[in-house]
Enzyme design. Structure first.
Site, short mmCIF file in Angstrom:
data_model
loop_
_atom_site.label_atom_id
_atom_site.label_comp_id
_atom_site.label_asym_id
_atom_site.label_seq_id
_atom_site.Cartn_x
_atom_site.Cartn_y
_atom_site.Cartn_z
N ARG A 1 14.74 -0.31 5.27
CA ARG A 1 13.50 -0.56 4.05
C ARG A 1 14.33 -1.16 3.10
O ARG A 1 15.35 -0.39 2.68
CB ARG A 1 12.99 0.89 4.10
N PRO B 1 0.76 -1.29 -0.10
CA PRO B 1 0.02 -0.01 0.10
C PRO B 1 0.75 1.31 -0.08
O PRO B 1 1.66 1.61 0.93
CB PRO B 1 -0.85 -0.19 1.20
N GLU B 2 0.57 2.04 -1.05
CA GLU B 2 1.40 3.34 -1.18
C GLU B 2 0.22 4.31 -1.38
O GLU B 2 -0.95 4.03 -1.60
CB GLU B 2 2.57 3.41 -2.00
N LYS C 1 -1.11 8.16 3.23
CA LYS C 1 -1.18 6.92 3.37
C LYS C 1 -2.42 6.22 4.42
O LYS C 1 -2.57 5.42 4.83
CB LYS C 1 -0.03 5.87 3.68
#
Length: 281
Positions: free
Chosen positions: A250, A2-3, A51
């Site tokens: 990340r 999800p972005e 987001k």
């Protein structure tokens, strides 16, 4: 993953299914909201902010959720089987007489006064897909910390809201710059183009469940998730490493030929990755 584009698309599906309809079912399955019941209230709208998802309900309430890495909202016709995951992963259910929205694996779920939404989204920078988008403001925020690594600055939602791991890697590739390059070392015109490109890519993908940054139907992404396959431009194996300040690493992908600037050295077999700031090429 999800972005900003995924969240925008999710908000649109939820809004189409639930907006301006009476809630006949409400089940919030997190301990702090276990006694809260929205049944009998009209759901006014579902709005994305970066987001974050804001479901505004009659009576001045907002159900706030964030998908983070694994969260998802699914919408089903009443009576249809739910296929978003096992029942123990359900965190929220909102139903009308026609549709049921089920939130799975939602790591963030809050109920707050609508007038207090700034408590959860007020820190965000300009939303790449929102009515407040302002490229000049986003650029100023990125440049406010010139020593910060570009990839980390792009992920910081206080600078511009909506970019995640995928877009971070893809945007740096398209800018011919490694994610470890300090923001202040990126020419300002190049940074302006990168900000404009981020806006253009998220807009192009916001109604497309299958994200693409390449314009090629069979190969959707230039570098993200492609290590060690060949770069689509030069054929060099795409590299993968972690980026972060140590508190949160990340996954990051880049091409060592097409992108210029500092990057981690390839690991020597049997040795760990080098620790600390990556050396320059």
């Amino acid at each position: 993953m999800p972005e900003g584009d995924t969240v925008w698309w999710t908000a649109r599906r939820l809004d189409r299914a639930l907006a301006d309809r009476l809630l006949v079912r409400s089940d919030l399955r997190v301990p702090k909201l276990a006694t809260k019941d929205l049944t009998g209230r009209r759901l006014l709208n579902v709005t994305p902010r970066g987001k974050h998802l804001l479901a505004r309900v009659e009576g001045g309430l907002t159900l706030h959720s964030h998908l983070q890495m694994d969260g998802v909202w699914k919408v089903y016709p009443v009576g249809a089987a739910w296929r978003g995951g096992p029942g123990h992963q359900i965190r929220a259910i909102l139903g009308t007489d026609e549709s049921t929205a089920v939130g799975y694996r939602l790591p963030v779920l809050d109920l707050l006064r609508t007038e207090n939404e700034d408590r959860v989204v007020g820190h965000l920078g300009p939303d790449l897909l929102g009515p407040d988008w302002n490229a000049e403001s986003a650029l100023r925020r990125l440049l406010s910390d010139p020593g910060r690594e570009l990839g980390e600055a792009l992920l910081d939602q206080r600078n511009l809201a909506g970019i995640g791991n995928v877009y971070k890697s893809e945007l740096c590739f398209l800018a011919h710059t490694t994610p470890w390059t300090p923001v202040g070392e990126v020419p300002q015109q190049a940074l302006e183009r990168l900000v404009a490109l981020a806006h253009r890519l998220l807009r192009a993908n916001r109604e497309n469940p299958t994200r693409s940054t390449t314009g090629r139907g069979d190969q959707r992404l230039f570098v993200y998730g492609r290590a060690p396959r060949p770069c689509l431009r030069c054929g060099t194996p795409v590299q993968h490493s972690e980026q972060g300040d140590g508190s949160r690493q990340r996954s990051t992908y880049w091409c060592p030929v097409c992108q210029h600037g500092p990057a981690p050295q390839p690991p020597v077999p049997g040795e760990e990755h080098p620790v600390g700031r990556p050396p320059r090429h």
